[in-house]
Scaffold this motif. Structure first.
Motif, PDB file in Angstrom:
ATOM      1  N   ALA A 222       0.286  -1.790  -0.170  1.00 47.81           N
ATOM      2  CA  ALA A 222      -0.046  -0.021  -0.617  1.00 47.81           C
ATOM      3  C   ALA A 222       1.158   1.386   0.192  1.00 47.81           C
ATOM      4  CB  ALA A 222      -0.985   0.033   1.216  1.00 47.81           C
ATOM      5  N   PRO A 223       2.064   1.076   0.126  1.00 47.79           N
ATOM      6  CA  PRO A 223       2.701   2.602   0.798  1.00 47.79           C
ATOM      7  C   PRO A 223       3.182   3.264  -0.718  1.00 47.79           C
ATOM      8  CG  PRO A 223       3.042   1.004   2.970  1.00 47.79           C
ATOM      9  CD  PRO A 223       2.458   0.339   2.119  1.00 47.79           C
ATOM     10  N   LEU A 224       3.246   2.437  -2.120  1.00 45.73           N
ATOM     11  CA  LEU A 224       3.760   2.473  -3.171  1.00 45.73           C
ATOM     12  C   LEU A 224       2.870   3.472  -3.543  1.00 45.73           C
ATOM     13  CD1 LEU A 224       4.799  -1.268  -4.284  1.00 45.73           C
ATOM     14  CD2 LEU A 224       6.077   1.056  -3.982  1.00 45.73           C
ATOM     15  N   LEU A 225       1.733   3.596  -3.217  1.00 42.15           N
ATOM     16  CA  LEU A 225       1.271   4.602  -3.380  1.00 42.15           C
ATOM     17  C   LEU A 225       1.024   6.258  -3.614  1.00 42.15           C
ATOM     18  CD1 LEU A 225      -3.184   3.549  -2.550  1.00 42.15           C
ATOM     19  CD2 LEU A 225      -2.209   3.773  -4.798  1.00 42.15           C
ATOM     20  N   ARG A 226       2.296   6.420  -2.797  1.00 38.96           N
ATOM     21  CA  ARG A 226       2.866   7.743  -2.483  1.00 38.96           C
ATOM     22  C   ARG A 226       3.558   7.514  -3.708  1.00 38.96           C
ATOM     23  NH1 ARG A 226       3.210   8.286   4.150  1.00 38.96           N
ATOM     24  NH2 ARG A 226       1.351   8.043   4.705  1.00 38.96           N
ATOM     25  N   GLU A 227       3.903   6.369  -4.132  1.00 39.90           N
ATOM     26  CA  GLU A 227       4.633   7.184  -5.816  1.00 39.90           C
ATOM     27  C   GLU A 227       4.538   7.293  -6.954  1.00 39.90           C
ATOM     28  OE1 GLU A 227       7.380   3.559  -6.382  1.00 39.90           O
ATOM     29  OE2 GLU A 227       8.831   3.551  -4.538  1.00 39.90           O
ATOM     30  N   SER A 228       2.686   6.818  -6.352  1.00 45.74           N
ATOM     31  CA  SER A 228       1.316   7.632  -8.027  1.00 45.74           C
ATOM     32  C   SER A 228       1.200   8.212  -8.012  1.00 45.74           C
ATOM     33  CB  SER A 228       0.539   6.996  -7.750  1.00 45.74           C
ATOM     34  OG  SER A 228       0.553   5.622  -7.654  1.00 45.74           O
ATOM     35  N   ALA A 229       1.107   9.380  -9.089  1.00 46.42           N
ATOM     36  CA  ALA A 229       1.117  10.635  -9.597  1.00 46.42           C
ATOM     37  C   ALA A 229       0.459  11.191  -8.533  1.00 46.42           C
ATOM     38  CB  ALA A 229       0.824  11.093 -11.126  1.00 46.42           C
ATOM     39  N   PRO A 230       0.132  12.346  -7.894  1.00 43.47           N
ATOM     40  CA  PRO A 230      -1.012  13.108  -6.773  1.00 43.47           C
ATOM     41  C   PRO A 230      -2.412  13.449  -7.814  1.00 43.47           C
ATOM     42  CG  PRO A 230       1.018  14.129  -5.948  1.00 43.47           C
ATOM     43  CD  PRO A 230       1.381  13.260  -7.510  1.00 43.47           C
ATOM     44  N   ALA A 231      -1.828  13.393  -9.215  1.00 44.13           N
ATOM     45  CA  ALA A 231      -2.922  14.192  -9.848  1.00 44.13           C
ATOM     46  C   ALA A 231      -4.030  12.641  -9.723  1.00 44.13           C
ATOM     47  CB  ALA A 231      -2.907  14.849 -11.059  1.00 44.13           C
ATOM     48  N   ARG A 232      -3.170  11.908 -10.888  1.00 43.56           N
ATOM     49  CA  ARG A 232      -3.751  10.561 -10.945  1.00 43.56           C
ATOM     50  C   ARG A 232      -5.053  10.309  -9.670  1.00 43.56           C
ATOM     51  NH1 ARG A 232      -0.932   5.081 -12.104  1.00 43.56           N
ATOM     52  NH2 ARG A 232      -2.681   3.842 -13.146  1.00 43.56           N
ATOM     53  N   LEU A 233      -3.676   9.933  -8.502  1.00 43.27           N
ATOM     54  CA  LEU A 233      -4.746   9.569  -7.225  1.00 43.27           C
ATOM     55  C   LEU A 233      -5.970  10.537  -6.721  1.00 43.27           C
ATOM     56  CD1 LEU A 233      -1.988   8.121  -5.539  1.00 43.27           C
ATOM     57  CD2 LEU A 233      -3.108   7.267  -6.429  1.00 43.27           C
ATOM     58  N   PHE A 234      -5.922  11.728  -7.877  1.00 39.30           N
ATOM     59  CA  PHE A 234      -6.835  12.074  -7.269  1.00 39.30           C
ATOM     60  C   PHE A 234      -8.237  11.902  -7.927  1.00 39.30           C
ATOM     61  CE2 PHE A 234      -9.530  16.363  -9.273  1.00 39.30           C
ATOM     62  CZ  PHE A 234     -10.266  16.408  -7.824  1.00 39.30           C
ATOM     63  N   GLU A 235      -8.220  12.148  -9.720  1.00 39.52           N
ATOM     64  CA  GLU A 235      -8.490  10.708 -10.176  1.00 39.52           C
ATOM     65  C   GLU A 235      -9.345   9.913 -10.126  1.00 39.52           C
ATOM     66  OE1 GLU A 235     -10.303  12.820 -13.382  1.00 39.52           O
ATOM     67  OE2 GLU A 235      -9.042  14.108 -13.213  1.00 39.52           O
ATOM     68  N   GLU A 236      -8.726   9.091  -9.210  1.00 42.78           N
ATOM     69  CA  GLU A 236      -9.110   7.407  -9.179  1.00 42.78           C
ATOM     70  C   GLU A 236      -9.914   7.684  -7.768  1.00 42.78           C
ATOM     71  OE1 GLU A 236      -8.955   3.511  -9.758  1.00 42.78           O
ATOM     72  OE2 GLU A 236      -7.918   4.566 -10.609  1.00 42.78           O
ATOM     73  N   CYS A 237      -9.178   8.617  -6.698  1.00 40.50           N
ATOM     74  CA  CYS A 237     -10.773   9.046  -5.623  1.00 40.50           C
ATOM     75  C   CYS A 237     -12.148   9.639  -6.455  1.00 40.50           C
ATOM     76  CB  CYS A 237     -10.005  10.307  -4.658  1.00 40.50           C
ATOM     77  SG  CYS A 237      -8.812   9.068  -3.881  1.00 40.50           S
ATOM     78  N   LEU A 238     -11.829  10.416  -7.062  1.00 44.40           N
ATOM     79  CA  LEU A 238     -13.492  10.337  -8.292  1.00 44.40           C
ATOM     80  C   LEU A 238     -14.253   9.301  -8.221  1.00 44.40           C
ATOM     81  CD1 LEU A 238     -12.498  14.015  -9.703  1.00 44.40           C
ATOM     82  CD2 LEU A 238     -13.231  13.925  -7.069  1.00 44.40           C
ATOM     83  N   LYS A 239     -13.118   8.103  -8.761  1.00 46.06           N
ATOM     84  CA  LYS A 239     -13.918   7.041  -9.171  1.00 46.06           C
ATOM     85  C   LYS A 239     -14.527   6.281  -7.611  1.00 46.06           C
ATOM     86  CE  LYS A 239     -11.497   6.473 -13.626  1.00 46.06           C
ATOM     87  NZ  LYS A 239      -9.882   6.737 -14.270  1.00 46.06           N
ATOM     88  N   LEU A 240     -13.615   6.402  -7.605  1.00 44.43           N
ATOM     89  CA  LEU A 240     -14.473   5.198  -5.798  1.00 44.43           C
ATOM     90  C   LEU A 240     -15.382   5.799  -4.872  1.00 44.43           C
ATOM     91  CD1 LEU A 240     -10.183   5.347  -4.325  1.00 44.43           C
ATOM     92  CD2 LEU A 240     -11.957   3.197  -4.513  1.00 44.43           C
ATOM     93  N   PHE A 241     -15.203   7.079  -4.885  1.00 42.48           N
ATOM     94  CA  PHE A 241     -16.295   8.030  -3.868  1.00 42.48           C
ATOM     95  C   PHE A 241     -17.365   8.655  -4.747  1.00 42.48           C
ATOM     96  CE2 PHE A 241     -12.869   7.639  -1.380  1.00 42.48           C
ATOM     97  CZ  PHE A 241     -13.173   6.783  -0.721  1.00 42.48           C
ATOM     98  N   LEU A 242     -17.303   8.229  -6.272  1.00 41.37           N
ATOM     99  CA  LEU A 242     -18.309   9.617  -6.803  1.00 41.37           C
ATOM    100  C   LEU A 242     -19.222   8.495  -7.907  1.00 41.37           C
ATOM    101  CD1 LEU A 242     -16.803  12.945  -7.131  1.00 41.37           C
ATOM    102  CD2 LEU A 242     -18.550  12.212  -5.866  1.00 41.37           C
ATOM    103  N   SER A 243     -18.948   7.025  -7.899  1.00 43.32           N
ATOM    104  CA  SER A 243     -19.745   6.421  -8.661  1.00 43.32           C
ATOM    105  C   SER A 243     -21.177   4.939  -8.556  1.00 43.32           C
ATOM    106  CB  SER A 243     -18.586   5.356  -9.434  1.00 43.32           C
ATOM    107  OG  SER A 243     -17.743   5.983 -10.064  1.00 43.32           O
TER     108      SER A 243
END
Length: 451
Positions: A222-243
């Motif tokens: 799970a800590p590897l997520l911090r290596e991902s682009a923050p902008a991409r994680l924002f988009e993934e959060c929208l998919k997680l919680f607004l679908s």
């Protein structure tokens, strides 16, 4: 199920491929349920001499009786060859080169079959940690099936005979409602850590279980997520919680140890909140979000993140007040601190982070009912969102019930609410005036007897 064309092969990462062709009478995918524009793309590619298949989530969703919104096509035509066939086509992407065929508001995404290994002729770049930075190495349909993330997403619908082609056991996994990674899970997560979030999101959306071997490495990696682009994680959060599956997604993040990596300060605050009141509030808010999505009502990312980061804000506020900081200053500092720290993981745009902070800071105004303050609060552009948020706080504590009732009345009958507020203010002022007199009377010495 026809296995007469079955072939076995083994790729560099030891993935067994076995083609299974599921004929039309053994599956429920119908052209009637496929976008007419997607069918146009498929037939045009076939007429141009290329192989072309409906692929991925659309096939998966149709198999379980769903109604896909997006239809993707896989082909052996290169992006440039696709563009040569369609005047309404544009090429996009650097990490993944794609062709978008545009029909008004609908976009049919066309991807060239990609290979899982590079012989040096393609365009592939890996991060030192194994993360895939660029992947434009083209290959066969078998190569493409191996490269996809989950078996359920590696199913190909062929328009020439209306069959479904399965190379990695995805058809059976869909029937068993399982999310299973193709290949070694740890390797695939290291290539792209966001796959861990996708596993949780798709399992929540489809009501699937994550296959045990696919789930096992997630808490460790799970800590590897911090290596991902923050902008991409924002988009993934929208998919997680607004679908429409926000509650299931949140529970999945908790269950698989991803919440501390995605929302670290919220996870810490929830862990320290022994009563569970804050968690109850978050879940209630996400439940309301799912209901709004189901009713085609808008949901603001600002409100979503105000909810998700509220536990972190409360914890930061308490810490600052414990240091003796004035309440108003502590509120501003807490809001800024939580926002800045979260930006290290998720790139929350200012157009959402500023309204999020306003929703938080307005909460303290709801206990202030002087005439001018009432009208100023009602006129605030973020009032309605902040009031809805106040209502959610009742889930955590019923001490806000009086404020909710007052401001509900204030919206319906502002004049009456202000009159009540003025009466309450006047009574409070009289009480304050009387208190010193009472104290002075208590200080007088009792009169001595004159008998």
């Amino acid at each position: 199920m026809d296995c007469g064309n079955a072939r076995s092969m083994e790729s560099d990462n030891q993935i067994q491929l076995r083609l299974q062709t599921i004929p039309r009478d053994q599956h429920n995918v119908s052209r009637r349920d496929i976008s007419p524009n997607a069918l146009r793309v498929l037939y045009r590619l076939r007429e141009g001499g290329f192989d072309a298949f409906l692929v991925g989530g659309a096939v998966r969703d149709l198999l379980i009786g769903g109604h896909p919104k997006d239809f993707d096509v896989a082909t052996n035509a290169t992006p440039e060859e696709v563009k040569g066939l369609f005047r309404n086509c544009r090429l996009i992407g650097r990490r993944f080169r794609l062709a978008h065929v545009v029909y008004g508001r609908e976009i049919i995404e066309v991807a060239t079959f990609r290979a899982n290994t590079d012989d040096g002729s393609g365009d592939r770049e890996l991060h030192e940690g194994g993360r895939l930075l660029r992947d434009n190495v083209y290959g066969t349909i078998e190569d493409d099936a191996v490269r996809r993330d989950f078996t359920a997403n590696a199913l190909y619908y062929a328009i020439e005979d209306f069959s479904v082609r399965d190379y990695v056991g995805g058809f059976e996994d869909v029937r068993n409602r399982l999310m299973r990674l193709i290949g070694d899970p740890e390797t695939r997560y290291r290539e792209d850590p966001v796959r861990m979030l996708r596993a949780v999101r798709l399992a929540a959306k489809l009501d699937f279980e994550i296959e045990p071997a696919t789930a096992a490495p997630i808490p460790v990696l799970a800590p590897l997520l911090r290596e991902s682009a923050p902008a991409r994680l924002f988009e993934e959060c929208l998919k997680l919680f607004l679908s429409g599956n926000a509650v299931k997604s949140f529970l999945g993040l908790e269950r698989h140890g991803l919440l501390p990596a995605l929302l670290p300060e919220t996870a810490a605050a929830l862990k320290s909140n022994r009563s569970g009141a804050l968690r109850n509030m978050v879940l209630e808010g996400l439940k309301n979000t799912d209901a709004r999505v189901a009713n085609d009502e808008p949901v603001s990312p600002a409100f979503l993140f105000a909810l998700l980061l509220w536990p972190a804000y409360c914890r930061a506020l308490m810490a600052l007040q414990a240091q003796g900081m004035h309440t108003a200053e502590a509120q501003r500092r807490a809001a800024d601190r939580v926002t800045v720290h979260q930006l290290e993981t998720i790139a929350l745009p200012r157009r959402f982070s500023l309204p999020m902070q306003e929703i938080w800071l307005l909460q303290s105004r709801f206990s202030l009912r002087q005439r001018k303050r009432v009208f100023r609060t009602l006129a605030h552009p973020r009032f309605r969102a902040a009031f809805d948020f106040l209502g959610l706080r009742l889930t955590a504590s019923d001490e806000h019930a009086e404020d909710v009732a007052f401001w509900r009345e204030a919206q319906a009958n502002p004049g009456d609410a202000v009159a009540i507020a003025e009466l309450e203010t006047e009574r409070a002022a009289q009480a304050d005036d009387e208190e010193p007199r009472k104290r002075r009377r208590r200080r007088r010495k009792p009169a001595t007897s004159q008998e």
